[in-house]
Design a protein around this motif. Sequence first.
Motif, PDB file in Angstrom:
ATOM      1  N   HIS A  13       0.293  36.356  90.708  1.00 12.44           N
ATOM      2  CA  HIS A  13       1.162  35.686  89.735  1.00 12.44           C
ATOM      3  C   HIS A  13       2.270  34.917  90.450  1.00 12.44           C
ATOM      4  O   HIS A  13       2.557  35.166  91.627  1.00 12.44           O
ATOM      5  CB  HIS A  13       1.753  36.708  88.769  1.00 12.44           C
ATOM      6  N   LYS A  25       5.830  41.123  82.054  1.00 13.74           N
ATOM      7  CA  LYS A  25       4.831  40.093  82.303  1.00 13.74           C
ATOM      8  C   LYS A  25       5.434  38.697  82.331  1.00 13.74           C
ATOM      9  O   LYS A  25       5.039  37.842  83.136  1.00 13.74           O
ATOM     10  CB  LYS A  25       3.732  40.174  81.248  1.00 13.74           C
ATOM     11  N   ARG A  47       6.875  38.037  85.715  1.00 13.16           N
ATOM     12  CA  ARG A  47       5.914  37.902  86.812  1.00 13.16           C
ATOM     13  C   ARG A  47       5.383  36.481  86.902  1.00 13.16           C
ATOM     14  O   ARG A  47       4.963  36.016  87.962  1.00 13.16           O
ATOM     15  CB  ARG A  47       4.731  38.854  86.613  1.00 13.16           C
ATOM     16  N   PRO A  70      -0.575  33.587  86.111  1.00 12.05           N
ATOM     17  CA  PRO A  70      -1.486  33.784  87.241  1.00 12.05           C
ATOM     18  C   PRO A  70      -1.784  32.453  87.918  1.00 12.05           C
ATOM     19  O   PRO A  70      -1.992  31.437  87.238  1.00 12.05           O
ATOM     20  CB  PRO A  70      -2.736  34.387  86.603  1.00 12.05           C
TER      21      PRO A  70
END
Length: 327
Positions: free
Chosen positions: A144, A171, A174, A177
């Motif tokens: 990420h 999340k 982070r 991705p």
Amino acid sequence: MATSLKDRVKAATESKPTGRGPALDDVQHDRTPDSVEAIEPDAGTMEFLRRYEEHFAEALPSHVDTSAFFAAVRSVLPTLTRCTPASQLQALLTCARLGLVPDGQQAVITASGNVATLVPTYRGYVELMYRSGRVDSVHVGMVHENDEWSFEPTAPAPLDFTHRPRPDLPKAQRGAPILAYAFCWLKGGARSQVVVLSREDAEEIRDQYSDAYRRAQETGTLDSFWHTHFLDMWKKSAIRRLEKVVPTSAELRALGAIDDAGEAGKSQILLAPDPESSFLVADAVRAHRAAEATQDPARPGSVALPVKGGGKRGRSKPKKQRGGRRR
């Protein structure tokens, strides 16, 4: 002891939890034991299972839990009612021959129009890598934006790739991705090449090779696995590239061909390993190795046999087998 199909399916769906982890990201048909039990199969489903029980049992490798396979089939069949019975049978037999359970963990049987299609998950590939006997561990992951990582292909392993994820962060912190990666440790301690795929790489693979994605785009259904499970397909693309650079097996190569056939809307069953032919190939390999060993003086207990051709080692042409096929 449960012996009939009905008894085995009932035992599998009513058994106590095995301590397995929560449902995985790529689970399509996976359900908790309660929800599986709540689905009452109709008479047609149970008749289908009764009719083809022996076919599935014969196709399954001995190490696969038969009751788990039948429980998964019992769960997935009600989702395939619009598919032709022939395609249902072919997809499930293909899955059985590969030794994968269609529970959403290792593989999914999905409806492409009126055709049932086997879609292996990246965990299905990992499972067959382990079964090859040449792999100690397989690692598949996502990097990420705010993770710590480095990739230097020319550096010696394991310094060429490092990844320090931040699971302690929410999340949102982070970040998105940015890379999928895959590598494995082989028997003997060596580490494979690290395969790294950007999102752009994954999208190029999708656009070039996935007919299922193109069909979903053209029809506006947007229901291909590239639409509904993009991150998992991204990881699977990484593991498939890894499969090309590590020691592999006939089953793993067959899985890749079957996966491609499903994406292209072609028949998959013709590419599935045949238990009988697999046995014959294994038997031939053992016989060949035994014959080679008897002619190698360096091996203890071997007997050097005369070889034609001025001292060069050669192989005689195989004689035709008589009296039918060996079993």
